[in-house]
Write an enzyme that holds these catalytic residues in place. Structure first.
Site, PDB file in Angstrom:
ATOM      1  N   LYS A 238      -3.180  10.889 -37.179  1.00 27.81           N
ATOM      2  CA  LYS A 238      -3.688  10.624 -35.826  1.00 27.81           C
ATOM      3  C   LYS A 238      -3.957   9.134 -35.681  1.00 27.81           C
ATOM      4  O   LYS A 238      -4.406   8.498 -36.635  1.00 27.81           O
ATOM      5  CB  LYS A 238      -5.026  11.364 -35.625  1.00 27.81           C
ATOM      6  CG  LYS A 238      -4.920  12.857 -35.394  1.00 27.81           C
ATOM      7  CD  LYS A 238      -6.322  13.435 -35.183  1.00 27.81           C
ATOM      8  CE  LYS A 238      -6.310  14.957 -35.064  1.00 27.81           C
ATOM      9  NZ  LYS A 238      -5.690  15.459 -33.853  1.00 27.81           N
TER      10      LYS A 238
ATOM     11  N   ARG B  78      -3.717  26.148 -36.423  1.00 21.17           N
ATOM     12  CA  ARG B  78      -3.067  27.456 -36.236  1.00 21.17           C
ATOM     13  C   ARG B  78      -2.523  27.984 -37.558  1.00 21.17           C
ATOM     14  O   ARG B  78      -2.373  29.193 -37.735  1.00 21.17           O
ATOM     15  CB  ARG B  78      -1.983  27.356 -35.166  1.00 21.17           C
ATOM     16  CG  ARG B  78      -0.815  26.501 -35.529  1.00 21.17           C
ATOM     17  CD  ARG B  78       0.009  26.114 -34.304  1.00 21.17           C
ATOM     18  NE  ARG B  78      -0.663  25.067 -33.519  1.00 21.17           N
ATOM     19  CZ  ARG B  78      -0.251  24.627 -32.327  1.00 21.17           C
ATOM     20  NH1 ARG B  78       0.815  25.150 -31.765  1.00 21.17           N
ATOM     21  NH2 ARG B  78      -0.901  23.686 -31.694  1.00 21.17           N
TER      22      ARG B  78
HETATM   23  N1  BES Z   1      -7.937  19.316 -33.986  1.00 17.38           N
HETATM   24  C1  BES Z   1      -6.846  19.053 -33.142  1.00 17.38           C
HETATM   25  C2  BES Z   1      -7.082  19.440 -31.701  1.00 17.38           C
HETATM   26  C3  BES Z   1      -8.070  18.654 -30.936  1.00 17.38           C
HETATM   27  C4  BES Z   1      -7.861  17.314 -30.661  1.00 17.38           C
HETATM   28  C5  BES Z   1      -9.166  19.300 -30.432  1.00 17.38           C
HETATM   29  C6  BES Z   1      -8.756  16.641 -29.914  1.00 17.38           C
HETATM   30  C7  BES Z   1     -10.073  18.616 -29.673  1.00 17.38           C
HETATM   31  C8  BES Z   1      -9.867  17.280 -29.420  1.00 17.38           C
HETATM   32  C9  BES Z   1      -5.608  19.831 -33.589  1.00 17.38           C
HETATM   33  O1  BES Z   1      -5.492  20.054 -34.941  1.00 17.38           O
HETATM   34  C10 BES Z   1      -4.422  19.032 -33.129  1.00 17.38           C
HETATM   35  O2  BES Z   1      -4.325  17.896 -33.457  1.00 17.38           O
HETATM   36  N2  BES Z   1      -3.577  19.652 -32.330  1.00 17.38           N
HETATM   37  C11 BES Z   1      -2.451  18.997 -31.792  1.00 17.38           C
HETATM   38  C12 BES Z   1      -1.326  19.998 -31.765  1.00 17.38           C
HETATM   39  C13 BES Z   1       0.013  19.401 -31.427  1.00 17.38           C
HETATM   40  C14 BES Z   1       0.456  18.452 -32.509  1.00 17.38           C
HETATM   41  C15 BES Z   1       0.998  20.519 -31.237  1.00 17.38           C
HETATM   42  C16 BES Z   1      -2.769  18.512 -30.393  1.00 17.38           C
HETATM   43  O3  BES Z   1      -3.456  19.216 -29.647  1.00 17.38           O
HETATM   44  O4  BES Z   1      -2.369  17.417 -30.040  1.00 17.38           O
HETATM   45 ZN    ZN Z   2      -4.658  18.489 -36.043  1.00 17.63          ZN
END
Ligand code: BES
Ligand code: ZN
Ligand code: ZN
Length: 467
Positions: free
Chosen positions: A247, A321
């Site tokens: 990230k 997931r």
């Molecule tokens: N933990 C994050 C989701 C998240 C990000 C929740 C910011 C609350 C605030 C999750 O693991 C994630 O990064 N999901 C990605 C999925 C994508 C790569 C398909 C997302 O939501 O960008």
């Molecule tokens: Zn993530």
């Protein structure tokens, strides 16, 4: 210290809660000294407005007033009384009775307003002393004090767990927190650790967590031996760097809260156990850190899940997931009456409903209605998103059965939910995509970790499970 109600006492101040529209009418029923003082001080009953009325002999306040605003203002505010409670000076307050317009809070809102008041006294003080406001409330008549205090204790637990940084709330400490809770309520907690995850066929939990120093694990708490089986699954990603699909700094900053789903199911479990609900409760928490290392899982890898479905990894940041899928598959094997997952799963859910609302997916309209009613009763707002079956193809385009991160990002929260549903078998299943965080302080809700959906669910459980 978990906030509790004050014991009734003789020197408590009577607090009048005044609706804005009827403020002047109510003042006219009061002695001139009171009405004159309130008018001179500009008290009009706005939300957050408080006033102490001095005793005529000057020995101190005789009574206190707090504004209840008007319907439009209240619609913008989660907890109305809390706005005043934060401003009242130290002391013990007892609400005026409702009869003469001296307490505008409708009976149906009283418990949630009390909850809001008590939550103004929550402080996260693990690293720095913090003084909470000193206005204590005597439990009003008709309010089940123990029940409200139990909701408060659960919410404090959830907030503390989320607020604690990953260095002090890794998988080890999350396990310890679950074990502490189990001990407090006579539940059992079993843990499947690291290599055992592979032996026990929980491969995706291992794959996501194996790059971290703290070992990945599945925490399995059980309580209660009769009644319907209720299984809660909470995302316990103690820190989410995104993995090799790292990230950017701005997105990583808050990722200590990526165990918010597990913190929230532990809070909900606490409510259920404290109330002694007649259910067979199981809580499953895959606790991992999504870290970067030479042995990290990679984009392009294909993982074989517990259920046997293969998953092509198209983004290591869609890790929640994966760990939830194995936990859900395990949960579904014993066919609980109700299976619920809670997770800080997608940024897409936040784009859709923002930080206040917990989005949820559910197949049955009746269950959704029960939940919405529970949300209303507990000031814990939720909003339904569909398990939209026509999007199923979006999660299965590659060389494996499933894709963990569909390209394009359309309906990201829904495709994540559809992915999870593939692992829930034939169970009656609900999934919550929560934020777990209050970005800007509001009365009773300081900036920081927050439980979402747990009180709504707790209120709906008797309906959902016919308890
Ligand atoms: N933990 C994050 C989701 C998240 C990000 C929740 C910011 C609350 C605030 C999750 O693991 C994630 O990064 N999901 C990605 C999925 C994508 C790569 C398909 C997302 O939501 O960008
Ligand atoms: Zn993530
Ligand atoms: Zn995550």
């Amino acid at each position: 210290m978990t906030p509790v109600f004050a014991a009734p006492c003789d020197n408590a101040f009577v607090l009048y809660v005044i609706d804005q529209a009827s403020c002047e009418t109510w003042l006219q029923t009061q002695p001139d000294k009171v009405a004159g003082w309130a008018r001179a001080q500009g008290f009009k009953g706005a939300i957050g407005q408080v006033l102490l009325v001095p005793a005529s002999d000057g020995t101190g306040p005789a009574m206190a007033l707090a504004g209840y605003g008007n319907a439009a203002q209240r619609a913008c505010q989660r907890f109305t009384l809390a706005a005043g409670a934060e401003k009242l000076p130290e002391g013990i307050y007892t609400l005026a009775s409702g009869g003469d317009g001296g307490n505008a809070i409708p009976e149906a809102a009283l418990e949630q307003e009390c909850f809001g008041w008590l939550m103004t006294q929550y402080r996260f003080d693990r690293y720095k002393e913090a003084k909470a406001p000193g206005a204590a409330l005597v439990a009003p008549e008709g309010v089940d004090a123990k029940a409200v205090e139990s909701l408060v204790a659960a919410e404090c637990l959830t907030r503390d767990l989320i607020n604690t940084p990953a260095a002090d709330m890794g998988p080890d400490q999350l396990q310890a927190a679950a074990e502490d809770l189990a001990r407090e309520f006579g539940a059992t907690a079993q843990v499947t650790l690291d290599q055992d995850l592979l032996e026990q066929n929980l491969p995706m939990i291992h794959a996501v967590g194996r790059a971290a120093t703290a070992r990945p694990r599945l925490i399995d708490l059980r309580w209660g031996d009769s009644g319907p089986k209720l299984t809660l699954v909470g995302k316990g990603v103690c820190f989410d760097t995104g993995g090799l699909n790292l990230k950017p700094g701005s997105s990583m900053g808050l990722m200590k809260k990526d165990m918010g789903g597990s913190a929230t199911v532990l809070g909900l479990a606490r409510m259920i156990m404290a109330a002694g609900l007649p259910v067979q409760l199981r809580v499953l928490i895959p606790a991992v850190e999504n870290a970067v290392s030479g042995n990290a899982f990679r984009p392009g890898d294909v993982l074989t899940s517990r259920k046997g479905l293969t998953v092509e990894i198209n983004n290591t940041d869609a890790e929640g997931r994966l760990v939830l899928a194995d936990a859900l598959a395990l949960a579904a094997e014993e066919a609980p009456e109700l299976l619920i997952s809670m997770a800080t799963l997608t940024g897409a859910a936040r784009v859709a409903v923002g930080p206040d609302l917990s989005s949820f997916c559910i197949d049955h309209d009746g269950d959704a209605a029960a939940l919405a009613a529970g949300a209303g009763r507990t000031a814990d707002p939720v909003w339904r998103l569909p398990f939209h079956a026509p999007y199923e193809p979006m999660i299965e385009p590659g060389i494996a059965d499933l894709d963990n991160a569909p390209a394009g990002g359309f309906a990201g929260s829904i495709t994540a939910a559809l992915f999870l549903r593939r692992f829930a078998g034939d169970c009656r299943y609900m999934h919550f995509d929560i934020y777990g965080w209050t970005p800007g302080a509001a009365p009773g809700r300081p900036k920081g970790g927050t439980g979402q959906g747990a009180r709504a669910l707790f209120a709906a459980l008797p309906d959902l499970l016919e308890l």
